[in-house]
Design a protein around this motif. Sequence first.
Motif, short mmCIF file in Angstrom:
data_model
loop_
_atom_site.label_atom_id
_atom_site.label_comp_id
_atom_site.label_asym_id
_atom_site.label_seq_id
_atom_site.Cartn_x
_atom_site.Cartn_y
_atom_site.Cartn_z
N ARG A 117 0.65 -1.25 -0.21
CA ARG A 117 0.03 0.06 0.30
C ARG A 117 0.80 1.60 0.29
NH1 ARG A 117 -3.83 -1.87 4.79
NH2 ARG A 117 -5.70 -3.00 3.65
N GLU A 118 2.02 1.58 0.74
CA GLU A 118 3.40 2.44 0.54
C GLU A 118 4.09 2.30 -0.65
OE1 GLU A 118 4.94 2.47 4.36
OE2 GLU A 118 3.05 2.58 5.83
N PRO A 129 0.34 2.67 -5.87
CA PRO A 129 0.73 1.46 -5.06
C PRO A 129 1.16 0.73 -5.93
CG PRO A 129 -0.36 2.83 -3.87
CD PRO A 129 -0.14 3.72 -5.14
#
Length: 584
Positions: A320-321, A336
Amino acid sequence: MPSTYQPPVATMRFLLEHVLDFDAQMAALPGLEEVTSELAGEVLTMAGRMCTERLAPLNLPGDAAGTKLVDGNVVTAPGFAEAYAEFVEAGWPGLAGDPEFGGQGLPRTVQIMLDEMVSAANLSFGLFPGLTRGAAEALAAHGSDELKATYLGKLVTGEWCGAMALTEASAGTDLGLLRTRAEPRGDGSYAVTGTKIFISSGDQDFGNNIVHLVLARLPDAPAGVKGISLLLVPKFLPGASGAFDERNAMSVGALEHKMGIHAQPTCVMNYDGATGWLVGEAGRGLNAMFTMMNAERLFVGIQGLGLADAATQNAVAYARERLQGRAADGRPGPVPIIAHADVRKMLLACRAFVEPARALAAWTAIRMDSADRHPDAATRDAASADVALLTPVVKAAFTDFGFETTVLAQQVFGGHGYIHEAGMEQFVRDARITQIYEGTNGVQAMDLVSRKVTLNGGAPLRAYLDGIAADIDKSDSGDLAVQMRAALAMLEEASATIAAASGDADALGAAATEYLNLFALVSLGWMWVRILAAAPALEDAHSRDTYAALAAYYASYVLPRAGLHAARIVAGPATVMALDEALF
């Protein structure tokens, strides 16, 4: 970013409340009538907090520091001794222990869920209480009243630790070759002499006693496994004052230098005429030790699950990051990496294993509770048969699939997954041992095909498969139900093939791991059927959608593996055994 861990207590509560009928199951068991899913959830919440705040922070630095042998004494990683003292003070080692000996008497189901969280947070640490509990169970089942009065209470509460000493350099899986001997002293004790290797938790610096259960031969013992006895050999004996402060004649010869679980002291143990006492009957030591070994095999399967979950959580957070590339839908990059199909497949594969594995582990634990406590003998016998059938499957499949999961999660990190500080390569290294110790997974598969499939004429297997079929028939899970019917049919046919091959070592050996994997795929799919049936009870629409998507992935991408295993079983042993040994 260093690895983190969030205890899956909400998921566990959902399984207990809605998937596995925990409250009704416990209500039928004497001594557990008042244990509800709400109570279990409260206990697990506190346990999860301990895992997150106390054990997980020690995992990566413990791996880096490892254990050391200084002047013959084991020195554990910084913080471990203090954490163990807090673990014992909080009562966690005795969670499911017998209240008569200081335990809390909660169900094994709650214990196994605690084991998962401890394993996920810090596998090296979790082996200390896990092995201690196994030693306590073996002593409770086979020890004399005198031994139990002296040692069992301290083991149940975790005040003292336990270890199992089986393996020798010349006796691995074939324990009939072991050479450690036990000479009677005439006062009821024995002098135990020999060397054992690969002894997890063989020693530590927690400042307490360590009770070793050691396999050895008495002077008149016949060759082979029937000549093996089990002896209790403590690190400390009672001294002149009665306190256990006299060092027994046993020592750590070396620490094994291992691929993983660096913070767990895996010892070469020397017993130089150490004082010990017989546990159970002479010559029936393997029978007594299997009480501990079977408990540990289930525990190791849960280790594979815990590591898989911890690795998956970190992979999802990273995906996600981490920003990289452009999305297929035209969004401007970088996006992402969770937007990319290949990354999503890896994450889906991870979660599609973890969720049903947790359910199957809890189902097996509930059957263990029923086998121990149900007032009806036939019900106890049926539950015991289920546990016997599932033990090799949970141990082998959860660790094989768990290792696969940690590798996929590491892959999500790319190059960062190869760097120690990210924590992912530790999960991979730690997971690898779970496929090996407490009986390699090939041994588990052979146990399944040579003993468990034909147990009681195949009646337990028949009942288990019928239960799966019944849940599929009343399911409205769409493609999952279709794929499950096909996979179950393959398992039915494969089971008949295995039964027909009884006594044919080559045929069983060639098919064993394929059959166990096929069995596991169907069993995990069964849990998906049950999870989807219960999902409408969830108030959170996001959770319902998540389960639906994961189950669909399992049906489309995972269950087709059943056909591969079925085809290999049909192929038989001919091509496996065709090549002459000299040509390898």
